[in-house]
Enzyme design. Sequence first.
Site, short mmCIF file in Angstrom:
data_model
loop_
_atom_site.label_atom_id
_atom_site.label_comp_id
_atom_site.label_asym_id
_atom_site.label_seq_id
_atom_site.Cartn_x
_atom_site.Cartn_y
_atom_site.Cartn_z
N LYS A 21 1.20 -12.12 -2.80
CA LYS A 21 1.85 -11.17 -3.70
C LYS A 21 3.28 -10.87 -3.24
CE LYS A 21 2.88 -6.70 -5.00
NZ LYS A 21 3.56 -5.60 -4.30
N ASP A 41 -0.55 -8.13 -8.46
CA ASP A 41 -0.95 -6.91 -7.78
C ASP A 41 -2.04 -6.24 -8.60
OD1 ASP A 41 0.35 -5.80 -9.95
OD2 ASP A 41 1.43 -4.31 -8.77
N PRO A 63 3.74 -12.76 -9.30
CA PRO A 63 3.05 -11.89 -8.35
C PRO A 63 1.86 -11.19 -9.00
CG PRO A 63 5.43 -11.49 -8.35
CD PRO A 63 5.13 -12.36 -9.53
N ARG A 77 3.28 -1.55 9.10
CA ARG A 77 4.20 -2.62 8.67
C ARG A 77 5.28 -2.92 9.71
NH1 ARG A 77 2.95 1.26 5.91
NH2 ARG A 77 1.81 1.18 3.94
N ASN A 108 0.81 -1.22 0.00
CA ASN A 108 0.00 0.00 0.00
C ASN A 108 0.84 1.27 0.00
OD1 ASN A 108 -2.44 -1.52 0.14
ND2 ASN A 108 -2.16 -1.74 2.34
#
Length: 301
Positions: free
Chosen positions: A215, A234, A232, A173, A119
């Site tokens: 991902k 996204d 991946p 995070r 994000n």
Amino acid sequence: MADFTVDNIVDFDLEQTLECGQSFHFVKIDEKDYALTAFGHFLRVSQKGSRLIFHNTGREEYYAIWKNYFDLGRDYKKIKCELLSKDNKLREAIETMSGVRIMNQEFSELLMSFIISQNKQIPHIKQIVAELSKQYGQFKGTVNGIDMYAFPTIEEMSAITEQDYRDCKTGFRAPYLLDAASKLSQNILDENVLRSISPEECEKQLCQIKGVGSKVANCVMLFALGHRSAFPVDVWIKRIMEVLYYEGRDTPKERISAFAREQFGCLGGYAQQYLFYYGKTMKVGAKRTISSEAVNNKIIK
């Protein structure tokens, strides 16, 4: 130390490779002129046509680190031909982003960087990676007044607290980074083991880290662990795959991943990089109201 030059480089564009979203620890000095740190080393590298110049770098260091780092020993012409023989819908993405190569990056740095990336926009990710390196890594050199630091080693990361991570603007995070650093320092995550097991098992092990999903795990597998089948998914990959293969319909990421495994096999990671950089650069699928005529004329040949 003199510069080391590699001539007659094909299927490689320095800017495309660094700027395509697989790396966050570099500084752009000028057009196709970059500074970066990797594996504890500092590098300034530039490209002029088919010539790559590794500034103040010896032959031994180039062959020991940078040739593999930029994946310069691999035949990408062959890879492109194999991908196009599987699926001609990739043609425009491959031709437009033909200079992209998949870099072989340092596992611990890549893992932490992609946890940070969740994000976040790329400029902000780069800022956080640079700040963590400045605060807890080793100084490696200065270029154009910019100090460059190596990303913290596993040992250095073991001393970083959750609050330290928050102070570097990592936000929610921070506990994920702390958990990852703990698992790295305790050898719960062993790079050699992760390289040797199947992609499916590798993904499962990486997803044991707090906050790591499919991902991020696949990015780490692709860019640091040599699992070139990793794909991946996204938001950009989801959009372009929906345009190319699902007539623009909203499609679950799990379905897209399963399709990619079957369609591209061991070349999935290469297909993903061409599609990702192309889709993001060209804003493919950014508007859901793409007409079938536009898809046929612009994307699918």
